[in-house]
Structure formats: structure tokens, C-alpha cells
Design an enzyme around this catalytic site. Structure first.
Site, PDB file in Angstrom:
ATOM      1  N   ARG A 187     -10.343  -4.444 -14.601  1.00 50.29           N
ATOM      2  CA  ARG A 187      -9.237  -5.309 -14.206  1.00 50.29           C
ATOM      3  C   ARG A 187      -9.737  -6.740 -14.263  1.00 50.29           C
ATOM      4  O   ARG A 187     -10.845  -7.041 -13.829  1.00 50.29           O
ATOM      5  CB  ARG A 187      -8.763  -5.017 -12.778  1.00 50.29           C
ATOM      6  CG  ARG A 187      -8.273  -3.608 -12.524  1.00 50.29           C
ATOM      7  CD  ARG A 187      -7.693  -3.499 -11.116  1.00 50.29           C
ATOM      8  NE  ARG A 187      -7.610  -2.120 -10.666  1.00 50.29           N
ATOM      9  CZ  ARG A 187      -6.609  -1.292 -10.939  1.00 50.29           C
ATOM     10  NH1 ARG A 187      -5.616  -1.701 -11.689  1.00 50.29           N
ATOM     11  NH2 ARG A 187      -6.601  -0.057 -10.473  1.00 50.29           N
ATOM     12  N   TYR A 220     -12.185  -9.866  -2.229  1.00 44.80           N
ATOM     13  CA  TYR A 220     -12.840  -8.570  -2.099  1.00 44.80           C
ATOM     14  C   TYR A 220     -14.308  -8.774  -1.760  1.00 44.80           C
ATOM     15  O   TYR A 220     -14.977  -9.640  -2.331  1.00 44.80           O
ATOM     16  CB  TYR A 220     -12.767  -7.785  -3.413  1.00 44.80           C
ATOM     17  CG  TYR A 220     -11.426  -7.184  -3.746  1.00 44.80           C
ATOM     18  CD1 TYR A 220     -10.242  -7.711  -3.235  1.00 44.80           C
ATOM     19  CD2 TYR A 220     -11.331  -6.096  -4.603  1.00 44.80           C
ATOM     20  CE1 TYR A 220      -9.022  -7.159  -3.557  1.00 44.80           C
ATOM     21  CE2 TYR A 220     -10.106  -5.537  -4.935  1.00 44.80           C
ATOM     22  CZ  TYR A 220      -8.950  -6.076  -4.414  1.00 44.80           C
ATOM     23  OH  TYR A 220      -7.739  -5.529  -4.735  1.00 44.80           O
ATOM     24  N   ARG A 260      -4.878   1.844 -13.571  1.00 41.58           N
ATOM     25  CA  ARG A 260      -3.536   2.068 -13.032  1.00 41.58           C
ATOM     26  C   ARG A 260      -2.845   0.769 -12.620  1.00 41.58           C
ATOM     27  O   ARG A 260      -3.391  -0.045 -11.897  1.00 41.58           O
ATOM     28  CB  ARG A 260      -3.607   3.019 -11.846  1.00 41.58           C
ATOM     29  CG  ARG A 260      -2.248   3.357 -11.233  1.00 41.58           C
ATOM     30  CD  ARG A 260      -2.391   4.330 -10.095  1.00 41.58           C
ATOM     31  NE  ARG A 260      -2.739   5.655 -10.571  1.00 41.58           N
ATOM     32  CZ  ARG A 260      -3.512   6.522  -9.895  1.00 41.58           C
ATOM     33  NH1 ARG A 260      -4.019   6.157  -8.736  1.00 41.58           N
ATOM     34  NH2 ARG A 260      -3.757   7.707 -10.381  1.00 41.58           N
ATOM     35  N   HIS A 297     -15.153  -3.615  -0.235  1.00 40.11           N
ATOM     36  CA  HIS A 297     -15.024  -2.918  -1.514  1.00 40.11           C
ATOM     37  C   HIS A 297     -16.348  -2.437  -2.082  1.00 40.11           C
ATOM     38  O   HIS A 297     -16.370  -1.619  -3.005  1.00 40.11           O
ATOM     39  CB  HIS A 297     -14.332  -3.862  -2.514  1.00 40.11           C
ATOM     40  CG  HIS A 297     -13.879  -3.221  -3.776  1.00 40.11           C
ATOM     41  ND1 HIS A 297     -14.471  -3.470  -4.997  1.00 40.11           N
ATOM     42  CD2 HIS A 297     -12.883  -2.329  -4.021  1.00 40.11           C
ATOM     43  CE1 HIS A 297     -13.850  -2.768  -5.931  1.00 40.11           C
ATOM     44  NE2 HIS A 297     -12.890  -2.068  -5.371  1.00 40.11           N
ATOM     45  N   HIS A 350     -14.985   2.950 -15.509  1.00 41.34           N
ATOM     46  CA  HIS A 350     -14.819   2.214 -14.260  1.00 41.34           C
ATOM     47  C   HIS A 350     -16.062   1.421 -13.896  1.00 41.34           C
ATOM     48  O   HIS A 350     -16.029   0.598 -12.987  1.00 41.34           O
ATOM     49  CB  HIS A 350     -14.464   3.203 -13.138  1.00 41.34           C
ATOM     50  CG  HIS A 350     -14.019   2.568 -11.867  1.00 41.34           C
ATOM     51  ND1 HIS A 350     -14.804   2.543 -10.725  1.00 41.34           N
ATOM     52  CD2 HIS A 350     -12.877   1.914 -11.545  1.00 41.34           C
ATOM     53  CE1 HIS A 350     -14.151   1.918  -9.760  1.00 41.34           C
ATOM     54  NE2 HIS A 350     -12.988   1.532 -10.220  1.00 41.34           N
ATOM     55  N   ARG A 410     -13.946   2.403   4.074  1.00 43.30           N
ATOM     56  CA  ARG A 410     -12.761   1.569   4.278  1.00 43.30           C
ATOM     57  C   ARG A 410     -11.501   2.412   4.354  1.00 43.30           C
ATOM     58  O   ARG A 410     -10.647   2.189   5.203  1.00 43.30           O
ATOM     59  CB  ARG A 410     -12.617   0.556   3.133  1.00 43.30           C
ATOM     60  CG  ARG A 410     -11.320  -0.245   3.206  1.00 43.30           C
ATOM     61  CD  ARG A 410     -11.289  -1.356   2.172  1.00 43.30           C
ATOM     62  NE  ARG A 410     -11.397  -0.852   0.824  1.00 43.30           N
ATOM     63  CZ  ARG A 410     -10.356  -0.498   0.067  1.00 43.30           C
ATOM     64  NH1 ARG A 410      -9.136  -0.578   0.546  1.00 43.30           N
ATOM     65  NH2 ARG A 410     -10.537  -0.060  -1.168  1.00 43.30           N
ATOM     66  N   ASN A 459       0.829  -1.203   0.000  1.00 41.72           N
ATOM     67  CA  ASN A 459       0.000   0.000   0.000  1.00 41.72           C
ATOM     68  C   ASN A 459       0.865   1.256   0.000  1.00 41.72           C
ATOM     69  O   ASN A 459       0.623   2.209  -0.744  1.00 41.72           O
ATOM     70  CB  ASN A 459      -0.898   0.030   1.244  1.00 41.72           C
ATOM     71  CG  ASN A 459      -2.084  -0.898   1.160  1.00 41.72           C
ATOM     72  OD1 ASN A 459      -2.381  -1.450   0.115  1.00 41.72           O
ATOM     73  ND2 ASN A 459      -2.762  -1.082   2.273  1.00 41.72           N
TER      74      ASN A 459
END
Length: 716
Positions: A401, A494, A431, A618, A461, A590, A74
Site C-alpha cells: 500500500r 502507524y 484489499r 502496527h 505482504h 492490538r 472498522n
């Protein structure tokens, strides 16, 4: 998510205001200029919560090691993107205050100071707590000199066979300039002496990233790779005297920006930018505390980095490699394994056979909650079934992704090869997944899938999948809208939600979104969707203000949000105004949170909490009590500028039944009996203490147990 939380009474209707409350709320006080917690410092607080999990002795030991690795990775990304962007603004002379009121230089100083304290705690947690505890359980991470003679001999053979052939020592002298140091690579700075001339020379050796970070030397015994290389440096510098060797690691600016002028060929533009990413300026230098001052001076000078950006730590560096240790077969030191179950809304009986997802969708909407509901027997099965169904005419899919060996990609290829019309909207600007997305986007194109790369200036997205099927009497749209990526592997890690539906309004709305993404449609009006960048911010603010009106009219009113991040000033201000009016506001976040709860006169009716656990929370859900008829939206959008202004995002309004299901989840998340961190008025966080004085119950473990009990009942 069929079970509601009957045993919890947090869904009790909110009482209406009395006359005095209504009068007081009619003229809210002006909002103060310091009302926003700083975004970057809030992120550091989030990573501190991750570190607190690693420090928690009640967690299984290897889970603590995992959280040490997560903290480290992270922080790497934070420096590569957020700190790098901040430095870029400072270097460009852009002295604009953040919403928190901090100037860029002030903020950078605070970030570096707080980071230094956190990485010291991180290193201490590993060396003083986790490492000794691992040793008591027979798992050892050794320094090279602590390995036995037989183990050193084994490491020597491994070095000669697997390591030495890929090493390239790079000298630094008048004929050899200081070499380029790639971002996040682990390196050895080596000082050697020519025994004939007495001249001391400097060289750099890169630790190969293709090899495991910790090398196994026997049953659950490991030695750091760089120490094996250091012990065998004589093979790299024959005839020279090895005087010193020190490990170091550089973090570079690795954010990617593609200019809109390049948009005619976005793919090639992004590939060029990815090449430039490798040579971004350094933003952090990590070294061992034992490093020689002369060697450190060389590194600082040649890398062009400031002293304040140097982080001196006890070895070993780069604890992201602890995933190697976590992977060992020691179930006794990990959380009890959980196998996701088929959603009961897809199959009334738990069986080994795959459910008929399309048939279930024709009968009723299905609300999924991953990983408690299996992704493979729901979303993945939905697309695989559609690909094989001769009555399916078309499939349209967004991909942000996914894994390289994804069954989702395989299903799209199978559908195209079967003659169906298949559209894949691939976001190649995701990214750090840009190169992978480019690779499998080209694979899709070669197999006959129509691939679109998104819109100029916007990232796609949203998580959408639409199947068009000839059901005889009419063509019917089958739609999935999710909060998480179409990634089968992360779907097991997730926490996310998803809606499977054949509702005609949703189908028409999603068709319009795909037409916007793939064609020239300018549609901005939808029936059951809110779509960024046009209507999510305004739609949520409108509903927050509606809660204020409900409250003033004596009707039940409340706002409850669950998201990853909330920093958008307009939405935060709307929540503050709702609080001033007396509307209860609960925020479950979160990560980053700009809301300062509990400030008198501004946010005393706002509560903020954060929940972390074995799964990454998530999902995004936005609930409004709406006078007694709950209205709930789920989707891909967090409450950040990038989501609301620079991305195509989608929220879908749930049916009343499924809104009640999400209400049950929110009841649990906000219950005083659950483990959580509570946001404070000054932007800090404290661990929640339950009414019985304990840390409380783990929400995710509660949901696992409940789903397991339900599966047993269904299995008979």
C-alpha cells in the site's frame, strides 16, 4: 531506538525452575477443545476497545470524535469482509465449526447480537456525550431546522449550485424496478403523492459521496448533507407532495476473490472482480429509528435482507463522516502535535539538512521506530538518495500500500529514468487498495520500471527494499526490512519498526526473496530471515519449544510477542505448551487474539494485553530469551493463517544490540504502570488498573516525550 529503558527493571532475568516445577512440566495436561477464543468475536472486542477510547472523557474531545469515526469505518470493513464471508459459507451449506467450536449460524447470531449492543453504545456516545461536549466548545452539528434563516438560505444556494446538479432521483413503480443501492452509500428513501390521482410512490435519492458528509454553515457549525437534500426535495419532485423521507445505508459483500485459473493475466482478472464487487449481496441495512414501517418493509424486501440484519439507529447515520469535524482547526481539543525526528542513528546532530542514509548504513545497522523516527528522513530519504546516486546500479522494492502521490513511487521513477535497473513488486490484491495499486503500477510501467504482480495464490505482504551500489571494492547491498507499508502518510499515524542494514547475510537473503518473487527461484533456505509460507510458523514454534528446553535446564527462558493479531492454532498451542512447562509468555496484541490467558493447567503463565492510542500499534516483534542471549525477530507477519500460509512474509533476526532496544520497548509495553487492556480467560478484556489505582501512563505519550527530550539534547 538507541535509548534503552534503564529506568524500568522488567528485563530482569527470569529465575530458573526448581526440581518440582521441572517434574510437573514434563507431563503437560492435554489441551482442552475449547482453548481458542473466537476470532470474529475477538475482533468485535478490539473494536469495543476503540469505542471505549471514544467514551473516555479524559481524552481530548476531537480525539474522541476521531475514534467514533474509526469505530464506524472498522465496523464497515468487518461486515464487508468477515460477516460477508460467514454468510457466504452459510448460504453454501458449509457447516464447519470454527476453531472456537462455534458453528457458522451460531457465530453469526452472536456477531449480530454483540454488534447491535456496540452500535447502540456508539450512537449514544455521539448523541449524549460527544455532541453536547462539542456544543460547549462552540462546535455544533445541527439538524437543518435548527439552522438560522441566514444559514438555511446559504444552504439553499449551496444545494442549487453544488448538490442539485448531481442528484438523480430514481422512482420505483411497475416501469422502474428497484434501483441498485451501492455499498456504504447514504441514501434517502422518499415517499411522494401525486396530488391529482392520490397515488403514493416510492423513490430513492443517493447522497453524493463526492461532497462533505457535514456541510459547514458558519464558524464551526455543520449540517448533515442528507438533511440539506431532504429540505429541498421539492426541487427533485416538482408538483408532487413529499410525504416522507428517511435515510438508510447498505453494506455489501465487497471481498474480492481472484481464481488462480485467471492468473495468466492477473491484472485483468482483478479488474473484472472489482467490477463484480460493486454488486455483492447486502449484509447489513442501517436505518433511522424513525423510519416508517412501510418504507422499511420495502427496503428489506427489495434488498433481500433479513430482519436481524437491520440496524435501527438515531440519526445521523454514517459517523465515518466525523473526520470532517476532526479536521477543524482546534488544537486545544486535540492531542499535542508531534513532529517525528530524524533517527539519532542516522545523524548525531538534529539539523535541517537530510542525513546521508547510505553512509550511515555502511557504518552500522539502523533500527527505526516510526513515527517517533521520521519516515521521510530515513526510509524515504534512503530511496531518494539511492535514485540520485550514480553509483547505485539497481533498486528492488515491494509495494503493498502507498499513497497515489507517493515520493517512494517518484523515487523509483527517477531511478528508472536515470538508467538504473528498477524492479517494483506491486501487490495489486491489497484489499480495498486494488484499484489504486493498479493505477500507479501502470504509471511505473510507463516510466520504465519493471513491474511484477506477485505469485499465483500468494499475496506479497513483506516490506522489502534493496539497493545495489558499486562501492569500488565490491558491490554492496543496502537493505530495508520493515513491519509497515511504504506509505509516507500512514507512517505518521502507524507505529512500525524497520531495519536498515548492509549485512551481507541479510542482503543475500533478500536477494533470494526477490528472485523468488520475480523469477522461478525455489529457494526456501535463509540465514537471517524467516520467510512465509515456508518457515515462519515452523521457525517460531521451534524457538518456543527451545525456550521450554532452556527452562527445563534451568536457563533463563521467556517468550514475548508483539503483533496485530494472533489466531494461528499451531502457534497458540505451542504457547500453551510452553506455559504448561512453566515458561512465562507475554503477548501484546492490538486486535484479534485467540489466546485465552490465565486458564489453570493450560495458560496460567500467559499474560495478554492490548494498547491503543493516537498511533495505530502496527509493528510485529517476536522475542525469545534464549537462555540469556535474547533473540528477536521483526517483520510484516502477524500470526494468522493468511500471513503464514497464503502470503509472502519476512521476519529478520536483529543484532544483539537492537534486540536489546526492542526488549526495552517490550519492557515498557508490559510494565504495570502503562495504560492497557488485559485479556481475560474467557476472551473478554478489562482496562488495566495500575498499582497506584489509576489508569496509568500512556505508552505513546511517554515515547513522544522521551524522543522530544533526546532531540533537544542533540540540538544543543
Amino acid at each position: 531506538m538507541t535509548e534503552t529503558i534503564a529506568e524500568h527493571d522488567a528485563t530482569a532475568e527470569q529465575p530458573g525452575p526448581d526440581a518440582a516445577q521441572v517434574a510437573a512440566s514434563a507431563t503437560p495436561a492435554p489441551l482442552p477443545p475449547d482453548r481458542f477464543a473466537d476470532r470474529e468475536l475477538s475482533w468485535l472486542s478490539f473494536n469495543e476497545r476503540v469505542l471505549q477510547l471514544a467514551e473516555d472523557p479524559e481524552l481530548p474531545l476531537l480525539e474522541r470524535a476521531k475514534f467514533l469515526a474509526i469505530f464506524a469505518s472498522n465496523l464497515d470493513e468487518f461486515f464487508m469482509v468477515r460477516v460477508a464471508g460467514l454468510k457466504r459459507r452459510i448460504d453454501a451449506g458449509i457447516a464447519v465449526r470454527a476453531a472456537s467450536g462455534l458453528m457458522p449460524r451460531e457465530l453469526l447470531d452472536l456477531i449480530l447480537t454483540r454488534t447491535r449492543a456496540l452500535v447502540d453504545r456508539h450512537a449514544a456516545c455521539f448523541s449524549e456525550s460527544v455532541l453536547p461536549a462539542l456544543r460547549t466548545h462552540g462546535i455544533q452539528v445541527l439538524r437543518y431546522h435548527a439552522a438560522t434563516a441566514d444559514e438555511q438560505a446559504s444552504l439553499r444556494r449551496l444545494f442549487l449550485d453544488k448538490v442539485f446538479p448531481v442528484l438523480t432521483p430514481l422512482a420505483v413503480d411497475p416501469a422502474h424496478p428497484f434501483p441498485y443501492i451501492s455499498g456504504l452509500s447514504l441514501n434517502l428513501a422518499v415517499v411522494v403523492r401525486n396530488p391529482t390521482t392520490g397515488t403514493e410512490l416510492f423513490a430513492r435519492v443517493k447522497v453524493p459521496p463526492s461532497l462533505p458528509r457535514f456541510l459547514s454553515v458558519g464558524h464551526q457549525r455543520f449540517v448533515p448533507l442528507e438533511e440539506v437534500i431532504a429540505a429541498n426535495l421539492a426541487d427533485l419532485f416538482p408538483g408532487m407532495e413529499i410525504l416522507q423521507q428517511h435515510s438508510f445505508r447498505v453494506t455489501r459483500n465487497e471481498d474480492v476473490e481472484v481464481e488462480e485459473d485467471d492468473a495468466e493475466n492477473l491484472l485483468k482478472a482483478l479488474e473484472r472482480e472489482l467490477m463484480r464487487r460493486r454488486f455483492g449481496p447486502p449484509v447489513r441495512l442501517e436505518v433511522e429509528r424513525s423510519i416508517d414501517p412501510y418504507v422499511l418493509e420495502v427496503l428489506v424486501r427489495e434488498l433481500g435482507i433479513s430482519d436481524e440484519e437491520v440496524f435501527a439507529l438515531p440519526g445521523p447515520l454514517d459517523l465515518t463522516g466525523l473526520w470532517t469535524i476532526y479536521a477543524i482547526d482546534r488544537d486545544d481539543l486535540k492531542e499535542t502535535a508531534f513532529l517525528p525526528k530524524t533517527s539519532p542513528q542516522l545523524s548525531e546532530v538534529e539539523t535541517a539538512s537530510a542525513p546521508d542514509v547510505l553512509e550511515a548504513m555502511r557504518d552500522h545497522d539502523v533500527l527505526l521506530h516510526h513515527p517517533y523516527d521520521s519516515f521521510s528522513t530515513s526510509v524515504q530519504r534512503f530511496l531518494e538518495q539511492a535514485a540520485a546516486d550514480p553509483k547505485v546500479l539497481a533498486i528492488k522494492q515491494t509495494l503493498y500500500r502507498t499513497s497515489g502521490d507517493s515520493p517512494i513511487v517518484d523515487a523509483l521513477i527517477d531511478a528508472a529514468q536515470a538508467g538504473k535497473q528498477v524492479l517494483a513488486l506491486v501487490e495489486i490484491k491489497a484489499r480495498f487498495d486494488e484499484q489504486a495499486n493498479i493505477s500507479w503500477a501502470r504509471k511505473l510501467e510507463r516510466q520504465g520500471v519493471h513491474v511484477v504482480y506477485g505469485l499465483v495464490g500468494l499475496k506479497t505482504h513483506c516490506k522489502l527494499s534493496m539497493v545495489v551500489r558499486d562501492d569500488g571494492e565490491r558491490l554492496r547491498r543496502y537493505v530495508h526490512i520493515g513491519t509497515g507499508n511504504y506509505h509516507p502518510k500512514t507512517a505518521r499515524l502507524y507505529e512500525d519498526m524497520g531495519l536498515l542494514t548492509t549485512d551481507p547475510e541479510v542482503g543475500e537473503d533478500v536477494s533470494h526473496v526477490f528472485n523468488v518473487l520475480s523469477g522461478y527461484s525455489m529457494n526456501t533456505t535463509y540465514q537471517r530471515l524467516l520467510v512465509a509460507p515456508h518457515s515462519i510458523r515452523s521457525g517460531l514454534i521451534e524457538r518456543i519449544e527451545r525456550e521450554v528446553e532452556h527452562h527445563r535446564s534451568g536457563r533463563p527462558a521467556r517468550v514475548r510477542f508483539k503483533c496485530n493479531s494472533i489466531v494461528d492454532e499451531a502457534i497458540v498451542d505451542a504457547l500453551y505448551r510452553a506455559s504448561q512447562a512453566g515458561v512465562p509468555v507475554d503477548v501484546w496484541v492490538r486486535g484479534i487474539c485467540a489466546v485465552r490467558p490465565g486458564v489453570p493447567g493450560m495458560s496460567e503463565n500467559i499474560r495478554v494485553r492490548s494498547i491503543l492510542g493516537r498511533f495505530l500499534e502496527h509493528s510485529r516483534a517476536y522475542e525469545f530469551t534464549n537462555g540469556g542471549r535474547i533473540e528477536t525477530w521483526i517483520g510484516s507477519a502477524d500470526l494468522m493463517h493468511r500471513n503464514l500460509d497464503r502470503r509472502v512474509e519476512v521476519l529478520v533476526r536483529l543484532s544483539d544490540d537492537h534486540a536489546q532496544d526492542v526488549a526495552g520497548l517490550l519492557d515498557l509495553g508490559f510494565a504495570d504502570t502503562m495504560k492497557a487492556w488485559i485479556g481475560q480467560p474467557d476472551g473478554t478484556w478489562v482496562r488495566h488498573v495500575t498499582p497506584d489505582g489509576t489508569g496509568g501512563q500512556d505508552l505513546q505519550e511517554f515515547l513522544i516525550e522521551r524522543r522530544t527530550r533526546a532531540a533537544r539534547r542533540r540540538a544543543g
